[in-house]
Design an enzyme around this catalytic site. Sequence first.
Site: not given
Length: 205
Positions: A107-109
């Site tokens: 997820a995300c970064g």
Amino acid sequence: MTETVHVAVYDSLADWEIGYVTTAISNPEWQRRPGRYRVRTVGAGPEPVTTMGGLRIVPDTHLEEVDPGDSAMLILAGNDIWPTEAFAPFVDKARQFLDSGVPVAAACGATGALAAAGMLDDRSHTSNAAEFLQAVGYGGSHLYRDEPAVTDGDLITATGIAPVDFARAIFERLDLYEPRTLAAWYALYGDHDPRGYHDLMASGS
């Protein structure tokens, strides 16, 4: 036999992105096969890490000790170190998992790090935004999908602002719940529909 779901931990870990995941996996209530999975944290080494929320975590194990063949999944939450060498060992481990046919959820970064390593060039995926991944110069922009979470084979990707959708995709891949139970869980936590609670109660009867 109990299977291990490995949750990567590192400094600046985005706590909120995995809260639903770790809680549900560790709670046998409503599960299709209670006790099938356990959660274990994995760090780059044995040293404690500190999350974005200021929680101090001592990893249960570290990357060199983790073999994909002994794991059900590797989960990589967002963080602030993803563009740095500090995150490189986790990217290498994710590649090892995928090459071994063991699922990875990012997820995300963490999706940015996988994109920069070329691991999203041939898989449908999502992230925080298309522009976020384009900034790393990857070759998979034609496979980007503007959705909260996307599953393509053994890889799950998600935006950092949809922890419930991230969790649902992980639960589906792990076959944690019966379909009607998962639908009720998502109705409660994703749609904030109180009827989901009653459906959850009914699904366990």
